[in-house]
Design a protein around this motif. Structure first.
Motif, PDB file in Angstrom:
ATOM      1  N   VAL A  31     -52.909 -45.409 -62.964  1.00  0.00           N
ATOM      2  CA  VAL A  31     -54.065 -44.514 -62.850  1.00  0.00           C
ATOM      3  C   VAL A  31     -53.614 -43.144 -62.335  1.00  0.00           C
ATOM      4  CG1 VAL A  31     -56.216 -44.087 -61.573  1.00  0.00           C
ATOM      5  CG2 VAL A  31     -55.804 -46.318 -62.609  1.00  0.00           C
ATOM      6  N   TYR A  32     -52.752 -43.128 -61.336  1.00  0.00           N
ATOM      7  CA  TYR A  32     -52.249 -41.855 -60.807  1.00  0.00           C
ATOM      8  C   TYR A  32     -51.467 -41.087 -61.873  1.00  0.00           C
ATOM      9  CZ  TYR A  32     -53.594 -42.900 -56.001  1.00  0.00           C
ATOM     10  OH  TYR A  32     -54.316 -43.162 -54.859  1.00  0.00           O
ATOM     11  N   LEU A  33     -50.677 -41.799 -62.677  1.00  0.00           N
ATOM     12  CA  LEU A  33     -49.929 -41.121 -63.743  1.00  0.00           C
ATOM     13  C   LEU A  33     -50.868 -40.522 -64.782  1.00  0.00           C
ATOM     14  CD1 LEU A  33     -46.952 -43.611 -64.261  1.00  0.00           C
ATOM     15  CD2 LEU A  33     -46.928 -41.412 -63.063  1.00  0.00           C
ATOM     16  N   GLU A  34     -51.917 -41.255 -65.133  1.00  0.00           N
ATOM     17  CA  GLU A  34     -52.894 -40.745 -66.099  1.00  0.00           C
ATOM     18  C   GLU A  34     -53.652 -39.547 -65.520  1.00  0.00           C
ATOM     19  OE1 GLU A  34     -54.707 -40.266 -69.631  1.00  0.00           O
ATOM     20  OE2 GLU A  34     -53.116 -41.704 -69.209  1.00  0.00           O
ATOM     21  N   ASP A  35     -54.017 -39.637 -64.252  1.00  0.00           N
ATOM     22  CA  ASP A  35     -54.699 -38.512 -63.596  1.00  0.00           C
ATOM     23  C   ASP A  35     -53.798 -37.284 -63.525  1.00  0.00           C
ATOM     24  OD1 ASP A  35     -56.909 -40.106 -63.300  1.00  0.00           O
ATOM     25  OD2 ASP A  35     -56.665 -40.411 -61.133  1.00  0.00           O
ATOM     26  N   ALA A  36     -52.503 -37.498 -63.308  1.00  0.00           N
ATOM     27  CA  ALA A  36     -51.554 -36.379 -63.278  1.00  0.00           C
ATOM     28  C   ALA A  36     -51.470 -35.708 -64.642  1.00  0.00           C
ATOM     29  CB  ALA A  36     -50.179 -36.866 -62.842  1.00  0.00           C
ATOM     30  N   LYS A  37     -51.445 -36.521 -65.672  1.00  0.00           N
ATOM     31  CA  LYS A  37     -51.387 -35.964 -67.034  1.00  0.00           C
ATOM     32  C   LYS A  37     -52.642 -35.146 -67.326  1.00  0.00           C
ATOM     33  CE  LYS A  37     -49.683 -38.525 -70.317  1.00  0.00           C
ATOM     34  NZ  LYS A  37     -49.498 -39.535 -71.381  1.00  0.00           N
ATOM     35  N   ASN A  38     -53.793 -35.670 -66.943  1.00  0.00           N
ATOM     36  CA  ASN A  38     -55.046 -34.934 -67.151  1.00  0.00           C
ATOM     37  C   ASN A  38     -55.079 -33.638 -66.346  1.00  0.00           C
ATOM     38  OD1 ASN A  38     -55.973 -36.929 -68.880  1.00  0.00           O
ATOM     39  ND2 ASN A  38     -57.076 -38.013 -67.268  1.00  0.00           N
ATOM     40  N   ALA A  39     -54.592 -33.686 -65.118  1.00  0.00           N
ATOM     41  CA  ALA A  39     -54.560 -32.477 -64.287  1.00  0.00           C
ATOM     42  C   ALA A  39     -53.630 -31.426 -64.891  1.00  0.00           C
ATOM     43  CB  ALA A  39     -54.113 -32.828 -62.868  1.00  0.00           C
ATOM     44  N   PHE A  40     -52.521 -31.867 -65.467  1.00  0.00           N
ATOM     45  CA  PHE A  40     -51.594 -30.920 -66.106  1.00  0.00           C
ATOM     46  C   PHE A  40     -52.272 -30.237 -67.285  1.00  0.00           C
ATOM     47  CE2 PHE A  40     -48.291 -29.757 -69.134  1.00  0.00           C
ATOM     48  CZ  PHE A  40     -47.405 -29.063 -68.332  1.00  0.00           C
ATOM     49  N   HIS A  41     -52.978 -31.018 -68.098  1.00  0.00           N
ATOM     50  CA  HIS A  41     -53.659 -30.449 -69.259  1.00  0.00           C
ATOM     51  C   HIS A  41     -54.817 -29.530 -68.858  1.00  0.00           C
ATOM     52  CE1 HIS A  41     -51.185 -32.505 -72.092  1.00  0.00           C
ATOM     53  NE2 HIS A  41     -51.561 -33.717 -71.677  1.00  0.00           N
ATOM     54  N   ASN A  42     -55.391 -29.771 -67.676  1.00  0.00           N
ATOM     55  CA  ASN A  42     -56.454 -28.903 -67.148  1.00  0.00           C
ATOM     56  C   ASN A  42     -55.898 -27.748 -66.329  1.00  0.00           C
ATOM     57  OD1 ASN A  42     -58.422 -30.517 -68.316  1.00  0.00           O
ATOM     58  ND2 ASN A  42     -58.643 -31.783 -66.487  1.00  0.00           N
ATOM     59  N   ASP A  43     -54.580 -27.656 -66.275  1.00  0.00           N
ATOM     60  CA  ASP A  43     -53.874 -26.593 -65.544  1.00  0.00           C
ATOM     61  C   ASP A  43     -54.248 -26.585 -64.058  1.00  0.00           C
ATOM     62  OD1 ASP A  43     -51.883 -24.658 -65.592  1.00  0.00           O
ATOM     63  OD2 ASP A  43     -53.330 -23.024 -65.743  1.00  0.00           O
ATOM     64  N   ASP A  44     -54.383 -27.775 -63.485  1.00  0.00           N
ATOM     65  CA  ASP A  44     -54.673 -27.928 -62.057  1.00  0.00           C
ATOM     66  C   ASP A  44     -53.394 -28.392 -61.363  1.00  0.00           C
ATOM     67  OD1 ASP A  44     -55.631 -28.419 -59.540  1.00  0.00           O
ATOM     68  OD2 ASP A  44     -57.295 -29.697 -60.197  1.00  0.00           O
ATOM     69  N   ARG A  45     -52.585 -27.437 -60.960  1.00  0.00           N
ATOM     70  CA  ARG A  45     -51.259 -27.737 -60.410  1.00  0.00           C
ATOM     71  C   ARG A  45     -51.353 -28.578 -59.128  1.00  0.00           C
ATOM     72  NH1 ARG A  45     -46.351 -24.416 -61.243  1.00  0.00           N
ATOM     73  NH2 ARG A  45     -44.747 -25.451 -60.043  1.00  0.00           N
ATOM     74  N   LYS A  46     -52.303 -28.236 -58.267  1.00  0.00           N
ATOM     75  CA  LYS A  46     -52.438 -28.959 -56.994  1.00  0.00           C
ATOM     76  C   LYS A  46     -52.757 -30.434 -57.239  1.00  0.00           C
ATOM     77  CE  LYS A  46     -54.950 -28.892 -52.648  1.00  0.00           C
ATOM     78  NZ  LYS A  46     -56.021 -28.293 -51.867  1.00  0.00           N
ATOM     79  N   GLU A  47     -53.681 -30.700 -58.132  1.00  0.00           N
ATOM     80  CA  GLU A  47     -54.058 -32.083 -58.445  1.00  0.00           C
ATOM     81  C   GLU A  47     -52.905 -32.816 -59.137  1.00  0.00           C
ATOM     82  OE1 GLU A  47     -56.590 -35.253 -58.114  1.00  0.00           O
ATOM     83  OE2 GLU A  47     -56.834 -33.260 -57.277  1.00  0.00           O
ATOM     84  N   PHE A  48     -52.179 -32.107 -59.999  1.00  0.00           N
ATOM     85  CA  PHE A  48     -51.016 -32.680 -60.680  1.00  0.00           C
ATOM     86  C   PHE A  48     -49.984 -33.148 -59.653  1.00  0.00           C
ATOM     87  CE2 PHE A  48     -46.738 -31.894 -62.475  1.00  0.00           C
ATOM     88  CZ  PHE A  48     -46.753 -32.791 -63.530  1.00  0.00           C
ATOM     89  N   VAL A  49     -49.641 -32.278 -58.722  1.00  0.00           N
ATOM     90  CA  VAL A  49     -48.649 -32.606 -57.704  1.00  0.00           C
ATOM     91  C   VAL A  49     -49.153 -33.732 -56.813  1.00  0.00           C
ATOM     92  CG1 VAL A  49     -47.474 -31.706 -55.649  1.00  0.00           C
ATOM     93  CG2 VAL A  49     -47.550 -30.344 -57.741  1.00  0.00           C
ATOM     94  N   ASN A  50     -50.417 -33.690 -56.424  1.00  0.00           N
ATOM     95  CA  ASN A  50     -50.988 -34.729 -55.567  1.00  0.00           C
ATOM     96  C   ASN A  50     -50.931 -36.097 -56.241  1.00  0.00           C
ATOM     97  OD1 ASN A  50     -52.388 -35.694 -53.221  1.00  0.00           O
ATOM     98  ND2 ASN A  50     -54.216 -35.812 -54.501  1.00  0.00           N
TER      99      ASN A  50
END
Length: 158
Positions: A31-50
């Motif tokens: 789930v965290y990996l999928e959320d990271a991928k979604n955050a990257f596509h949404n250009d949300d760097r903070k959420e991606f790193v988290n």
């Protein structure tokens, strides 16, 4: 990860045995990996790193609980270290180069442990836990849950 997913994982952890707990940690990691991928596509760097930090925490948890009396643990340790390095490279480089490979690895491990967990009939790790009943009452959009037997002295006993 949404609050509902966290509550679902927490509820499952309280009634899980050792093998089921491994499956749950793998699911959390995915789930965290999928959320990271979604955050990257949404250009949300903070959420991606988290999300990648939390995924790496899951890997770290799995790595520290290995029993090295078994040969499989040595292989899993190397696999966990590889995945952790790849996620660190993606996190600090702000890229998705290794995310698919790591997701594939942990999906296969999850599937293997899920199959094993269906054959494991050992007792849950936690006892004296709250009982949650779902479905007694319904809201407009969802099922309400009731907690029974609340006690401050519940869970693990040392």
């Amino acid at each position: 990860m949404t609050t509902e997913k966290k509550q679902g994982f927490t509820r499952r952890i309280t009634s899980a045995n050792k093998t089921q707990l491994v499956v749950i940690v793998y699911e959390m990691l995915l789930v965290y990996l999928e959320d990271a991928k979604n955050a990257f596509h949404n250009d949300d760097r903070k959420e991606f790193v988290n999300n990648l930090k939390m995924a790496r925490e899951c890997i770290g948890q799995m790595r520290t609980t290995l029993n090295f009396q078994y040969e499989l643990s040595k292989n899993l340790f190397q696999l966990y270290c590889f995945a952790d390095r790849e996620l660190a490279a993606d996190m600090y480089g702000y890229k998705l180069d290794n995310l698919d490979v790591v997701t594939m690895i942990f999906t296969k491990l999850h599937d293997a442990y899920y199959t094993i967990s269906s054959q494991d009939d050992s007792q849950p790790l936690m006892s004296n836990i709250q009982t949650v009943y779902a479905g007694f009452t319904y809201g407009k959009t969802d099922v309400n849950e009731n907690v029974v037997g609340y006690d401050a002295k519940r869970g693990y006993f040392a």
